[in-house]
Design a protein around this motif. Sequence first.
Motif, PDB file in Angstrom:
ATOM      1  N   ARG A 130      13.735   6.290  47.482  1.00  0.00           N
ATOM      2  CA  ARG A 130      12.378   6.822  47.472  1.00  0.00           C
ATOM      3  C   ARG A 130      11.407   5.683  47.729  1.00  0.00           C
ATOM      4  O   ARG A 130      11.618   4.552  47.298  1.00  0.00           O
ATOM      5  CB  ARG A 130      12.117   7.423  46.083  1.00  0.00           C
ATOM      6  N   ARG A 131      10.330   6.006  48.430  1.00  0.00           N
ATOM      7  CA  ARG A 131       9.401   4.929  48.703  1.00  0.00           C
ATOM      8  C   ARG A 131       8.327   4.802  47.631  1.00  0.00           C
ATOM      9  O   ARG A 131       8.145   5.692  46.794  1.00  0.00           O
ATOM     10  CB  ARG A 131       8.791   5.076  50.097  1.00  0.00           C
ATOM     11  N   PHE A 132       7.628   3.676  47.717  1.00  0.00           N
ATOM     12  CA  PHE A 132       6.662   3.293  46.681  1.00  0.00           C
ATOM     13  C   PHE A 132       5.688   4.411  46.312  1.00  0.00           C
ATOM     14  O   PHE A 132       5.596   4.818  45.147  1.00  0.00           O
ATOM     15  CB  PHE A 132       5.890   2.066  47.170  1.00  0.00           C
ATOM     16  N   SER A 133       5.001   4.914  47.294  1.00  0.00           N
ATOM     17  CA  SER A 133       3.964   5.905  46.997  1.00  0.00           C
ATOM     18  C   SER A 133       4.567   7.206  46.461  1.00  0.00           C
ATOM     19  O   SER A 133       3.960   7.878  45.629  1.00  0.00           O
ATOM     20  CB  SER A 133       3.129   6.190  48.241  1.00  0.00           C
ATOM     21  N   ALA A 134       5.766   7.522  46.934  1.00  0.00           N
ATOM     22  CA  ALA A 134       6.420   8.732  46.448  1.00  0.00           C
ATOM     23  C   ALA A 134       6.733   8.604  44.959  1.00  0.00           C
ATOM     24  O   ALA A 134       6.529   9.545  44.179  1.00  0.00           O
ATOM     25  CB  ALA A 134       7.700   8.994  47.239  1.00  0.00           C
ATOM     26  N   LEU A 135       7.202   7.428  44.577  1.00  0.00           N
ATOM     27  CA  LEU A 135       7.499   7.190  43.162  1.00  0.00           C
ATOM     28  C   LEU A 135       6.232   7.299  42.324  1.00  0.00           C
ATOM     29  O   LEU A 135       6.235   7.821  41.211  1.00  0.00           O
ATOM     30  CB  LEU A 135       8.141   5.815  42.979  1.00  0.00           C
ATOM     31  N   GLY A 136       5.137   6.804  42.889  1.00  0.00           N
ATOM     32  CA  GLY A 136       3.869   6.902  42.184  1.00  0.00           C
ATOM     33  C   GLY A 136       3.494   8.341  41.917  1.00  0.00           C
ATOM     34  O   GLY A 136       2.911   8.660  40.876  1.00  0.00           O
ATOM     35  N   ARG A 137       3.875   9.219  42.849  1.00  0.00           N
ATOM     36  CA  ARG A 137       3.590  10.639  42.649  1.00  0.00           C
ATOM     37  C   ARG A 137       4.607  11.271  41.695  1.00  0.00           C
ATOM     38  O   ARG A 137       4.277  12.147  40.898  1.00  0.00           O
ATOM     39  CB  ARG A 137       3.595  11.370  43.995  1.00  0.00           C
ATOM     40  N   ASP A 138       5.846  10.811  41.765  1.00  0.00           N
ATOM     41  CA  ASP A 138       6.905  11.375  40.916  1.00  0.00           C
ATOM     42  C   ASP A 138       6.642  11.136  39.438  1.00  0.00           C
ATOM     43  O   ASP A 138       6.802  12.029  38.608  1.00  0.00           O
ATOM     44  CB  ASP A 138       8.267  10.741  41.267  1.00  0.00           C
ATOM     45  N   VAL A 139       6.280   9.907  39.134  1.00  0.00           N
ATOM     46  CA  VAL A 139       6.113   9.528  37.735  1.00  0.00           C
ATOM     47  C   VAL A 139       4.665   9.734  37.313  1.00  0.00           C
ATOM     48  O   VAL A 139       3.792   8.916  37.603  1.00  0.00           O
ATOM     49  CB  VAL A 139       6.530   8.064  37.495  1.00  0.00           C
ATOM     50  N   LEU A 183      18.802  -3.373  38.566  1.00  0.00           N
ATOM     51  CA  LEU A 183      18.888  -1.919  38.425  1.00  0.00           C
ATOM     52  C   LEU A 183      18.499  -1.189  39.707  1.00  0.00           C
ATOM     53  O   LEU A 183      19.010  -0.103  39.975  1.00  0.00           O
ATOM     54  CB  LEU A 183      17.987  -1.442  37.284  1.00  0.00           C
ATOM     55  N   VAL A 184      17.577  -1.756  40.453  1.00  0.00           N
ATOM     56  CA  VAL A 184      17.161  -1.129  41.704  1.00  0.00           C
ATOM     57  C   VAL A 184      17.260  -2.106  42.876  1.00  0.00           C
ATOM     58  O   VAL A 184      17.148  -3.323  42.699  1.00  0.00           O
ATOM     59  CB  VAL A 184      15.700  -0.598  41.647  1.00  0.00           C
ATOM     60  N   ALA A 185      17.482  -1.536  44.053  1.00  0.00           N
ATOM     61  CA  ALA A 185      17.479  -2.334  45.268  1.00  0.00           C
ATOM     62  C   ALA A 185      16.210  -1.997  46.051  1.00  0.00           C
ATOM     63  O   ALA A 185      15.797  -0.840  46.107  1.00  0.00           O
ATOM     64  CB  ALA A 185      18.709  -2.020  46.101  1.00  0.00           C
ATOM     65  N   ARG A 186      15.605  -3.002  46.625  1.00  0.00           N
ATOM     66  CA  ARG A 186      14.353  -2.843  47.352  1.00  0.00           C
ATOM     67  C   ARG A 186      14.612  -3.147  48.825  1.00  0.00           C
ATOM     68  O   ARG A 186      15.112  -4.216  49.160  1.00  0.00           O
ATOM     69  CB  ARG A 186      13.315  -3.796  46.772  1.00  0.00           C
ATOM     70  N   THR A 187      14.272  -2.209  49.675  1.00  0.00           N
ATOM     71  CA  THR A 187      14.487  -2.390  51.104  1.00  0.00           C
ATOM     72  C   THR A 187      13.181  -2.270  51.865  1.00  0.00           C
ATOM     73  O   THR A 187      12.483  -1.269  51.754  1.00  0.00           O
ATOM     74  CB  THR A 187      15.469  -1.326  51.656  1.00  0.00           C
ATOM     75  N   VAL A 188      12.864  -3.305  52.613  1.00  0.00           N
ATOM     76  CA  VAL A 188      11.637  -3.301  53.403  1.00  0.00           C
ATOM     77  C   VAL A 188      11.985  -2.991  54.858  1.00  0.00           C
ATOM     78  O   VAL A 188      12.816  -3.671  55.453  1.00  0.00           O
ATOM     79  CB  VAL A 188      10.927  -4.662  53.342  1.00  0.00           C
TER      80      VAL A 188
END
Lengths: 127, 127
Positions: free
Chosen positions: B44-53, B73-78
Amino acid sequence: MAKPAHTSYSEDPKIDALVDETIARVADKWTLLLIEALEEAGPRRFSALGRDVEGISQKMLTQTLRQMEREGLVARTVFPEVPPRVEYELTGLGHELAEAFCGVWTWAEKNIGRIEAARAAYDERNS
Amino acid sequence: MAKPAHTSYSEDPKIDALVDETIARVADKWTLLLIEALEEAGPRRFSALGRDVEGISQKMLTQTLRQMEREGLVARTVFPEVPPRVEYELTGLGHELAEAFCGVWTWAEKNIGRIEAARAAYDERNS
DNA sequence: CTGAATCCTACCTGATACTG
DNA sequence: CAGTATCAGGTAGGATTCAG
């Protein structure tokens, strides 16, 4: 994406929120350590708990125990003696929570190495 | 008192301390909710997570994701695109933690009623 | 011994503005 | 879009003191 089988999230967002709130209340550091201490040692008095949980202040000990009592996790028994004696022990609900947390505990114990490695790698990348 | 069979506490107090510390780092509100969101929705991308939580600020979103990344715990892919796209997903370690927390989640969901009742009773006693 | 009350600090957190 | 920087308010938590 389909919901993974091992999640158990409610369909009702209101229940979700309640659950989140409940977990947030129950998953703080001192609560966790007190559950651990009580699960390990059984009924225990105030000052003994203070010694069991390293680093806890008297204030947080009182506060956390009160909170746990309110949530129904611990039972508080006052013995009418001099000097006063107060014992705390996990309720059925408390024991069940301790068991639920057991998985997290086991996870942490098992993966300390991986976490330390991940942290070292991260710090290396960003140094 | 004998140690209950379902606890898995190390004999080594140093390991104990490490485990406690690890749990304390991992058991905060936003981390929990992000694990939940990522476990449910996958990458999930950054802004989507902001909406999820719900209720998370951008600052805490960034901060918590960084911390989780550091703990492995998480992997970050640019993705080198314009506009920039960044995706987050649980690592193996993250998934395992999510499963471990599943027990707590289930416990909370199952016992909301008992907790509310305990709280009402407590408030009644102390009113 | 078991707490309650007070004070004080540090950090957590949200809001806002700015950058690549 | 995905952040960083900065500032201000609230709150958690520690130290200390007092009381039943």
